[in-house]
Design an enzyme around this catalytic site. Structure first.
Site, PDB file in Angstrom:
ATOM      1  N   HIS A  20     -12.583   6.701  25.518  1.00  0.00           N
ATOM      2  CA  HIS A  20     -12.144   7.447  24.331  1.00  0.00           C
ATOM      3  C   HIS A  20     -12.891   7.042  23.072  1.00  0.00           C
ATOM      4  CE1 HIS A  20      -8.823   8.732  26.884  1.00  0.00           C
ATOM      5  NE2 HIS A  20      -8.647   9.709  26.015  1.00  0.00           N
ATOM      6  N   GLY A  21     -13.367   5.828  23.014  1.00  0.00           N
ATOM      7  CA  GLY A  21     -14.092   5.466  21.803  1.00  0.00           C
ATOM      8  C   GLY A  21     -14.469   4.007  21.768  1.00  0.00           C
TER       9      GLY A  21
END
Lengths: 483, 305
Positions: free
Chosen positions: A327-328
């Site tokens: 996701h990041g």
């Protein structure tokens, strides 16, 4: 170009018209149009990164042919690693490079050394890179596991990689589903197209009415969490749960609906996750395409649940940590993934991870049982708590947020940052949850009611809702674009 | 069918505002056609809903303007802040002033977009009326109201009365969509296409120079002098209502030096602990209007006979 823009609502009918009226005769012409449209769709955001998509397409196209032609297992594996290293390398450079440099500098500083992170680069994250790299890798994996034969049709393969409805935020399609459809000529089906328009309408409602209208409240509470009491912080993260769900599932619905207009069925990405009865069921309903990808290409190759309990638990931890990291490039996402692993493991150890696989809350009744209500609320509370990590800017902020809830446990009425009536939003959320409960058995048919009158009233109310909550002054970009 | 249903719902819940008709009278003064009533609506969900009433003089007011030598009157001349479509007409600034100064009649000559040229032209054209009014307050925003030195009817506003525009306004759904900004993307796209077809020339050194703040302010001061000279200004009766926080000091000095009277709303509004403007726009809310009315009333309290 984004789905909730006027440009898209001009672009879509134009491509639809060309597709079914000008390019309908041959498969090749249909795919060429899809390819050009997809590159235009992406290029209008930033044409420079089209080269990355093209490069990823070419690499996996060649790799898959080489894997298939490989006369020995080591050779086949070698080519698979070429695909993995290339795609993960792209992600690593554009998404994680600075994170690793900064983390290294932080770690070294723990031992008393001081280093400046002069190696960090000002790199823009290309929109959709996490999605299309996973999609192209899935093709190489499927060919490697002999679930698919590689195609020699480069244009069709390129259309599969760049298919504009799901290019920038999924669903992450497996080649066995999407490519096989792209390799066959599509014929117009009114029911399918009408279903597509309905999904687009429902997706827009979730985006415009649920996600966008809650955005300013969530932003305000998370930005100023140190000044608010626990009641407001709990409200903020609860509304964020609805915001991120409305945003991402809205996007997925528009993507699936748009694909339907072109005669293509994408996989469902959200199956009413807010009605999950445990965390395992939640992951069978939330971002299904990503969890399916990880299950097929990471969890099962690691042995899945067919190994010892201990190894299975290890596999679960790996899956959730990697999923969080996907996701990041931020420790907040890793904590988020870790929290979900911790919530999942007890369910797994009790053997309850698949018991709700084929059912939905209130399966054979109108209303859920008291037990189900309790299960749903507990799961929602756990998932919502994890979103403190997901939404916070840094891990310090996340723990600051949690600590504030504990240390300042009191109630105060919250006022909208722009002065609007908060009751409007509470009523909106209540109606939304109620309506989703009504349609909980089929996520692909949000208006599946026999009565034409009921459907008509719903269409009118949905559009009226969009007008009532439309705000042209707020940021309307999709949250998952940053991933 | 969906559009028809939406139109009906918008009408049923009164989400779209009414648009009164405007016209240019024989004295070339732009105003509303007399004797109209309707509702002004702000916000997607009718956050602000207020009735307006255009009197026989063509302005939104709860009273008719009947000045005479036997009464005490105060005229408020200004833009949308005085016009007050964002408030019930029976609870306007004028009404609030009258409540505080019972012997005074307040006439609100407010019209959205009125600048100083509009205001002084109005006073000049209706001189006989204004001569009977004892006190005149003129709303003045330095950055907005001094962009021209002579009066001319603003054709773009009058174009809003064209048959096509009026026809479009028959649809409350369209009016509503326009007001909440849902049509803004269409206008933006139209603007982009238009600029592609007819690209505007790159700014020259001259236009850059003209846009420098100092020069612009000097031009505004020149416009002010020109307007006062052309249309006349009674320094004994006329007072500006200004926000000194957004007024350049040199202009304030000029006003003081040349004995122009003014009152400042900035201090009163800034000191308020509760919001003084509406949610959706910068117009004064009921509390803001009360504060402004109090300021004006206090200014005149000791001057009234």
């Amino acid at each position: 170009m984004v789905f909730n823009s006027l440009e898209f609502f001009i672009f879509l009918p134009v491509v639809f018209f060309l597709y079914w009226f000008v390019f309908k005769k041959h498969l090749q012409s249909q795919n060429i149009l899809l390819l050009i449209s997809s590159y235009v769709f992406y290029g209008l955001w930033d044409w420079r990164f089209l080269s990355l998509i093209l490069l990823s397409t070419m690499v996996d196209y060649v790799v898959a042919i080489k894997i298939h032609a490989g006369d020995s297992q080591p050779k086949r594996k070698l080519w698979l690693w070429v695909s993995i290293l290339f795609n993960v390398g792209l992600l690593g450079f554009f998404k994680y490079f600075n994170f690793f440099v900064d983390s290294w500098v932080d770690m070294v500083s723990l031992f008393g050394y001081t280093m400046k992170s002069t190696w960090t680069l000002s790199v823009i994250l290309p929109v959709g890179i996490s999605f299309y790299t996973f999609q192209t890798m899935s093709y190489s994996f499927d060919v490697y596991y002999k679930k698919l034969k590689p195609t020699n049709d480069f244009l069709s393969f390129a259309a599969f990689v760049s298919f504009f409805p799901q290019l920038v935020a999924g669903p992450i399609e497996r080649a066995s589903n999407l490519l096989s459809q792209i390799l066959h000529k599509r014929t117009f089906n009114y029911e399918q197209a009408a279903g597509g328009v309905k999904l687009i309408l429902w997706g827009l409602f979730k985006k415009v009415v649920i996600a966008d209208s809650l955005g300013p409240i969530v932003d305000d509470i998370f930005s100023n969490y140190s000044t608010y009491p626990a009641s407001t912080l709990i409200l903020g993260v609860t509304l964020f749960s609805f915001q991120v769900y409305g945003d991402f599932s809205g996007y997925s619905d528009i993507a699936i609906g748009t694909a339907k207009l072109f005669g293509i069925e994408l996989m469902s990405n959200f199956k009413f996750p807010n009605f999950s009865r445990n965390v395992a069921e939640y992951w069978q309903r939330w971002h299904v395409s990503l969890s399916t990808w990880f299950r097929h290409y990471v969890y099962i190759p690691l042995g899945g649940s067919r190994v010892s309990k201990l190894k299975s638990v290890r596999n679960i931890c790996i899956i959730f940590l990697v999923s969080g990291f996907w996701h990041g490039a931020n420790w907040t996402f890793i904590f988020w993934g870790g929290f979900h692993a911790l919530a999942f493991i007890p369910v797994f150890l009790m053997g309850r991870n698949t018991i709700y696989k084929d059912s939905v809350v209130g399966e054979n009744t109108v209303f859920p049982t008291i037990t189900e209500i309790g299960q749903v609320l507990l799961t929602f509370a756990l998932v919502t708590f994890s979103r403190i990590f997901f939404r916070s800017e840094s891990i310090t902020d996340a723990f600051g947020f949690i600590s504030r809830i504990v240390s300042n446990f009191k109630y105060e009425t919250y006022h909208h940052p722009m002065g609007y009536r908060m009751i409007d939003y509470y009523v909106l959320i209540a109606l939304f949850v109620f309506y989703e409960y009504l349609i909980r058995k089929d996520e692909r048919s949000p208006f599946k009611f026999n009565s034409k009158v009921v459907r008509f009233v719903l269409y009118v109310l949905i559009i009226l809702g969009m007008l009532l909550f439309y705000d042209d002054s707020i940021d309307r970009s999709f949250i998952y674009f940053q991933f | 069918m969906i559009l028809i249903a939406l139109e009906l719902l918008v009408r049923l819940f009164y989400l779209g505002k009414d648009n009164p008709v405007r016209f240019v009278d024989p004295y070339q003064v732009e105003k509303w056609v007399p004797n109209q009533e309707g509702y002004s609506v702000t916000g997607n969900r009718r956050q602000n809903f207020s009735k307006y009433h255009i009197n026989q003089s063509g302005y939104n007011s709860y009273r008719e303007f009947t000045p005479s030598k036997d009464k005490l009157e105060l005229a408020l001349v200004g833009d949308s802040f005085i016009e007050g479509f964002h408030q019930p007409y029976y609870n306007s600034i004028g009404k609030k002033i009258e409540h505080r100064l019972p012997n005074l009649e307040v006439y609100e000559y407010g019209y959205a977009g009125y600048d100083l040229a509009d205001q002084l032209h109005l006073i000049q054209q209706y001189q006989s009326t204004f001569d009977m009014i004892d006190y005149v307050v003129l709303g003045l925003k330095f950055e907005n109201d001094l962009t021209r030195g002579t009066y001319k009817v603003i054709s773009s506003r009058i174009q809003l009365e064209s048959p096509i525009y009026r026809l479009v306004q028959q649809s409350k759904l369209l009016v509503y969509a326009q007001n909440i900004g849902a049509l803004a993307p269409f206008w933006t796209l139209a603007g982009k296409i238009s600029s592609l077809v007819n690209p505007s020339p790159p700014p020259t050194n001259l236009t850059k120079k003209e846009s420098s703040i100092d020069e612009r302010h000097q031009q505004y001061l020149a416009n002010f002098k020109e307007l006062v000279k052309t249309y006349g200004f009674d320094k004994n009766r006329f007072v500006f209502l200004m926000d000194l926080e957004i007024t350049p000091p040199f202009f304030i000095d000029y006003l003081k030096e040349h004995q122009f009277k003014f009152m400042d709303v900035s201090g009163t509004l800034k000191a308020s602990k509760t919001p003084t403007t509406l949610i959706y726009d910068r117009h004064w809310n009921d509390h803001g209007r009360s504060l402004v009315a109090e300021l004006i009333a206090n200014y005149y309290k000791n001057q009234l006979p």
